[in-house]
Design an enzyme around this catalytic site. Structure first.
Site, mmCIF file in Angstrom:
data_model
loop_
_atom_site.group_PDB
_atom_site.id
_atom_site.type_symbol
_atom_site.label_atom_id
_atom_site.label_comp_id
_atom_site.label_asym_id
_atom_site.label_seq_id
_atom_site.Cartn_x
_atom_site.Cartn_y
_atom_site.Cartn_z
ATOM 1 C CB SER A 128 -0.567 -0.393 1.427
ATOM 2 O OG SER A 128 -1.638 -1.117 1.495
ATOM 3 C CB THR B 297 -2.533 5.063 3.523
ATOM 4 O OG1 THR B 297 -2.945 3.903 2.396
ATOM 5 C CG2 THR B 297 -1.997 6.178 4.158
ATOM 6 C CB THR C 1 -0.305 6.007 0.196
ATOM 7 O OG1 THR C 1 -1.254 4.737 -0.101
ATOM 8 C CG2 THR C 1 -1.043 7.025 -0.293
ATOM 9 N NE ARG D 147 -8.358 8.118 -5.344
ATOM 10 C CZ ARG D 147 -8.282 7.686 -3.887
ATOM 11 N NH1 ARG D 147 -6.715 7.332 -3.907
ATOM 12 N NH2 ARG D 147 -8.426 7.405 -3.289
ATOM 13 C CB VAL D 148 -4.900 12.916 -6.609
ATOM 14 C CG1 VAL D 148 -3.864 13.612 -5.531
ATOM 15 C CG2 VAL D 148 -3.281 13.202 -7.564
ATOM 16 N N GLY D 149 -5.251 10.651 -4.584
ATOM 17 C CA GLY D 149 -6.168 10.529 -2.808
ATOM 18 C C GLY D 149 -5.904 11.702 -1.880
ATOM 19 C CG ASP D 150 -7.046 10.251 2.226
ATOM 20 O OD1 ASP D 150 -7.101 9.196 1.295
ATOM 21 O OD2 ASP D 150 -7.291 10.459 3.308
ATOM 22 C CB THR E 4 -6.145 5.154 7.195
ATOM 23 O OG1 THR E 4 -5.793 4.394 6.116
ATOM 24 C CG2 THR E 4 -6.502 4.477 8.272
ATOM 25 N N GLY E 5 -7.975 4.964 4.699
ATOM 26 C CA GLY E 5 -9.170 4.529 3.947
ATOM 27 C C GLY E 5 -9.373 4.981 2.719
ATOM 28 N N GLY F 4 -10.051 7.740 0.229
ATOM 29 C CA GLY F 4 -9.766 8.979 0.451
ATOM 30 C C GLY F 4 -10.502 9.959 0.064
HETATM 31 C C1 SD4 Z 1 -6.312 6.576 -0.437
HETATM 32 N N1 SD4 Z 1 -6.274 7.575 1.341
HETATM 33 O O1 SD4 Z 1 -5.812 6.938 -1.549
HETATM 34 C C2 SD4 Z 1 -5.665 6.579 0.605
HETATM 35 C C3 SD4 Z 1 -5.926 4.661 0.710
HETATM 36 C C4 SD4 Z 1 -5.451 4.489 2.557
HETATM 37 O O2 SD4 Z 1 -4.545 3.172 3.855
HETATM 38 O O3 SD4 Z 1 -5.349 4.605 3.408
HETATM 39 N N2 SD4 Z 1 -5.388 3.385 2.458
HETATM 40 O O4 SD4 Z 1 -7.460 6.809 -0.539
#
Ligand code: SD4
Length: 331
Positions: A92, A194, A212, A222-225, A245-246, A248
């Site tokens: 991850s 993450t 991450t 794609r860009v996450g949080d 985490t999780g 995003g």
């Molecule tokens: C995301 N928040 O790219 C990240 C993924 C993540 O544990 O946290 N995974 O959305």
């Protein structure tokens, strides 16, 4: 919950125990006295290194080593998250991370110090330690975020090496995934490792880092949080810090880490602040099939964590040793 671990070397723990007031200053060397004086003159806080997910124990150990030796929280969080970034088994984060749906490993990371300086990279390919590139963005440019090809060129100009980050294991899983190409988060499994790491050093300063490879098999680009200051991570040295985490997208829509820190500023405990941030997501969107977890510390070194689903956990090191804990959850 696992047992406390014994990890500190004798000399480091000696000066550290002195610094936090457990050993008398009179019993110390000159250097140790200097450290103890600095700490005794500053507002008393409890140094700590704490990170999302219990598989990141090695990261909090590395971060704590920096703190115990008198290093800064900023160095601690960078050194800490570099551990999973370099670990091919961690699918991850960094090297070995699962690719996007085009088979490319694209990385997001951010870092923030006690002065409110921050740096971030997103959609970065081929660089094993995106956190160190984020730190260079913070320290060597007038900007906060660099993305994609520009971030890569910047990293190369700073001497980072271009590498293949896709391991055989992640490639194999990706090839399996291509057979169905279903894009669906699998709670606590698919990519929820993450690392968000928060640290308080001996001076009482707080820093944070988050890194991450993002959601596995995401759309290319794609860009996450995680690289967004205030979403995946936020620090305010007067108040505390938070990491997420999780999924995003749910964190981005509520600017979760900033929210947690602001709630602590208004007087909530880290635990109560994390709970409110999770509840905010639950109020706004369908949440039964997704996971989001928050982890927070306040200026005193107290911590809290909360998630939507059961299964979120975290690792920490402080003067008493190391341990992992399970977070409470909404469901
Ligand atoms: C995301 N928040 O790219 C990240 C993924 C993540 O544990 O946290 N995974 O959305």
């Amino acid at each position: 919950m696992s047992n406390r671990r014994n990890f500190l070397q004798k000399s480091a723990i000696g000066s550290f125990l002195t610094a936090i007031g457990i050993l008398p200053i009179a019993a110390c060397s000159t250097t140790e006295k200097a450290v103890a004086t600095v700490v005794n003159n500053s507002k008393r806080t409890k140094p700590i290194a704490i990170a999302t997910w219990n598989q990141n124990e090695a990261a909090t150990v590395a971060a704590w080593k920096v703190i115990a030796e008198g290093g800064s929280a900023l160095d601690a969080v960078e050194q800490g998250v570099k551990v999973p970034e370099a670990d091919p088994e961690d699918q991850s984060v960094g090297y070995g991370g699962r690719p996007d749906r085009d088979g490319k490993v694209t990385l997001d990371a951010c870092i923030m110090d006690e002065k409110g300086n921050c740096g971030s990279v997103c959609f970065l390919q081929h660089i094993k330690h995106p956190i160190s590139v984020a730190r260079k963005v913070m320290e060597d440019t007038p900007h906060v975020i660099l993305s994609g090809e520009g971030a890569l060129q910047f990293a190369l100009s700073k001497g980072f090496k271009k590498e293949n980050l896709l391991t055989e294991a992640s490639k194999k899983e990706y090839q399996e995934w291509l057979k169905n190409t279903e894009y669906k988060p699998v709670i606590n499994i698919e990519n929820h490792d993450t690392i968000g790491l928060l640290a308080i050093d001996q001076k009482g300063d707080i820093s944070g880092a988050c890194t991450t490879s993002g959601m596995a098999y995401k759309l290319h680009g794609r860009v996450g949080d995680s690289p967004i200051i205030g979403a995946g991570m936020f620090v305010d040295n007067e108040v505390g810090g938070a990491v997420a985490t999780g999924v995003g997208e749910a964190v981005l829509k509520t600017l979760g880490s900033f929210l947690v820190v602001e709630l602590m500023r208004q007087g909530r405990t880290p635990q109560a602040a994390c709970e409110e941030a999770v509840n905010r997501i639950a109020k706004k969107q369908e949440f039964k099939d997704i996971q989001v977890g928050y982890l927070a510390i306040n200026k005193a070194g107290e911590y809290g964590a909360y998630s939507i689903q059961p299964g979120f956990n975290f690792a920490l090191n402080d003067v008493e040793g190391g341990k992992t804990e399970d977070a409470k959850s909404l469901l």
